[in-house]
Motif scaffolding. Structure first.
Motif, PDB file in Angstrom:
ATOM      1  N   GLY A  10     -63.709  64.035  75.864  1.00 27.85           N
ATOM      2  CA  GLY A  10     -64.173  64.853  76.981  1.00 27.85           C
ATOM      3  C   GLY A  10     -63.071  65.401  77.852  1.00 27.85           C
ATOM      4  O   GLY A  10     -63.264  65.605  79.056  1.00 27.85           O
ATOM      5  N   MET A  11     -61.918  65.680  77.258  1.00 23.29           N
ATOM      6  CA  MET A  11     -60.778  66.150  78.032  1.00 23.29           C
ATOM      7  C   MET A  11     -61.115  67.377  78.879  1.00 23.29           C
ATOM      8  O   MET A  11     -60.721  67.476  80.044  1.00 23.29           O
ATOM      9  CB  MET A  11     -59.620  66.475  77.074  1.00 23.29           C
ATOM     10  N   GLY A 142     -74.211  59.420  86.160  1.00 25.26           N
ATOM     11  CA  GLY A 142     -74.237  60.869  86.009  1.00 25.26           C
ATOM     12  C   GLY A 142     -73.003  61.475  85.382  1.00 25.26           C
ATOM     13  O   GLY A 142     -72.906  62.704  85.255  1.00 25.26           O
ATOM     14  N   GLU A 143     -72.058  60.645  84.957  1.00 21.85           N
ATOM     15  CA  GLU A 143     -70.842  61.168  84.338  1.00 21.85           C
ATOM     16  C   GLU A 143     -71.059  61.369  82.834  1.00 21.85           C
ATOM     17  O   GLU A 143     -71.631  60.513  82.162  1.00 21.85           O
ATOM     18  CB  GLU A 143     -69.667  60.211  84.574  1.00 21.85           C
ATOM     19  N   ASP A 144     -70.577  62.484  82.336  1.00 20.13           N
ATOM     20  CA  ASP A 144     -70.750  62.823  80.919  1.00 20.13           C
ATOM     21  C   ASP A 144     -69.573  62.271  80.116  1.00 20.13           C
ATOM     22  O   ASP A 144     -68.731  63.014  79.604  1.00 20.13           O
ATOM     23  CB  ASP A 144     -70.857  64.341  80.765  1.00 20.13           C
ATOM     24  N   VAL A 145     -69.516  60.950  80.011  1.00 21.32           N
ATOM     25  CA  VAL A 145     -68.414  60.319  79.292  1.00 21.32           C
ATOM     26  C   VAL A 145     -68.812  60.091  77.837  1.00 21.32           C
ATOM     27  O   VAL A 145     -69.997  59.932  77.522  1.00 21.32           O
ATOM     28  CB  VAL A 145     -68.007  58.980  79.947  1.00 21.32           C
ATOM     29  N   PRO A 146     -67.849  60.066  76.935  1.00 20.85           N
ATOM     30  CA  PRO A 146     -68.163  59.807  75.532  1.00 20.85           C
ATOM     31  C   PRO A 146     -68.477  58.335  75.306  1.00 20.85           C
ATOM     32  O   PRO A 146     -68.217  57.490  76.168  1.00 20.85           O
ATOM     33  CB  PRO A 146     -66.875  60.206  74.809  1.00 20.85           C
ATOM     34  N   ASP A 147     -69.023  58.038  74.141  1.00 19.12           N
ATOM     35  CA  ASP A 147     -69.215  56.656  73.721  1.00 19.12           C
ATOM     36  C   ASP A 147     -67.839  56.122  73.320  1.00 19.12           C
ATOM     37  O   ASP A 147     -67.310  56.467  72.266  1.00 19.12           O
ATOM     38  CB  ASP A 147     -70.192  56.603  72.541  1.00 19.12           C
TER      39      ASP A 147
END
Length: 296
Positions: A10-11, A142-147
């Motif tokens: 998610g850079m 609410g953060e769009d972090v990767p697995d």
């Protein structure tokens, strides 16, 4: 490719928490080379060595004060986990983005979880649990972090990711530190630092549009760059010492410095672009690596 590895984490969605800059009295390549090996950690950042000596000894040998493997079998599982948490806390305090304080807070929640009795198995399992909890808790906020566990398998990241020739990232979990170093002349360079992290969708976040410029010896820098900034100018002065003729690199650990400089020389000599591209690709994962045959 490095961009694929970074984007898997998610850079492009990371946001700047802060941005510092300084003029460092050192050649830009001297400043870059300071981050192409981990030898310097034991002396420049002794707090990290002292927190987890077994980690650094596993990488650099028995004379660094550890016991030769990243997990100390002579310590209890609980004490091994405490050492890992302390080390992460020091990285967060010292670098911010490399290990964000919100990730350390999650790590501390896992200080007393049930783990296998074998320390090595326990620490490996604990990091898997930490990756999972960082993913779940930050997504819940609410953060769009990767697995993080999934990308550790599909797109394993390097401890330092270099974007040739003057930019590099230090990722570990969901956040990153970023460095950019640009020449001002043979004796000075502009040195910039970012702390990058995910921000919850809809959350208030003021985008940092310009750096906070500080003197290189300012105490307002985080501890780890402050230590680096105290050390790098001394190296620059040493290059001018009367008795200094050349520097011998460790062929097995400091190869990235040689490889990096030979690629720069290749650009200056007009080596064909396809050969330069292939050689540059070899820099990925070459941190603490060997001197390589570059093909020119």
């Amino acid at each position: 490719p490095v961009l694929d590895r970074l984007e898997a984490r998610g850079m492009s969605k990371l946001r700047s928490q802060w941005w510092f800059a300084t003029v460092l009295p050192a050649n830009w390549k001297v400043a870059m080379e300071a981050f192409m090996e981990g030898y310097h950690v034991m002396k420049t950042h002794p707090q990290l060595q002292q927190a987890a000596p077994m980690l650094y000894n596993a990488m650099y040998g028995m004379d660094t004060g550890g016991i030769g493997i990243p997990i100390n079998p002579n310590m209890s599982v609980r004490d091994n986990i405490k050492a890992q948490i302390k080390h992460l806390g020091l990285l967060s305090e010292g670098m911010s983005g490399m290990v964000h304080e919100k990730e350390v807070a999650i790590a501390r929640q896992l200080a007393d979880v049930e783990l296998p009795e074998d320390p090595q198995q326990a620490v490996m399992m604990w990091y898997g649990m930490l990756n999972h909890q960082i993913t779940e808790q930050l997504r819940a906020s609410g953060e769009d972090v990767p697995d993080l566990n999934a990308v550790a398998v599909s797109d394993p990241i390097n401890a330092v990711e270099f974007i040739f020739p003057n930019y590099f990232l230090l990722p570990l979990f969901s956040s990153m530190s970023a460095y950019r170093i640009r020449p001002l002349g043979p004796e000075s360079c502009t040195f910039e630092l970012w702390s990058l992290t995910h921000v919850a969708e809809g959350a208030e976040h003021e985008t940092v549009m310009e750096p906070t410029i500080l003197p290189y010896n300012s105490q307002d820098f985080p501890p780890i760059p402050r230590q680096d900034y105290a050390n790098i100018p001394i190296q620059q002065k040493g290059l001018h010492a009367t008795g200094f003729d050349f520097m011998r690199l460790s062929k097995d650990i400091e190869g990235l410095i040689s490889n990096y400089n030979r690629i720069i020389d290749g650009h200056l000599k007009g080596v064909p672009s396809d050969k330069l591209a292939s050689a540059t690709h070899l820099l990925g994962g070459n941190f603490d690596g060997k001197i390589l045959e570059l093909g020119f």
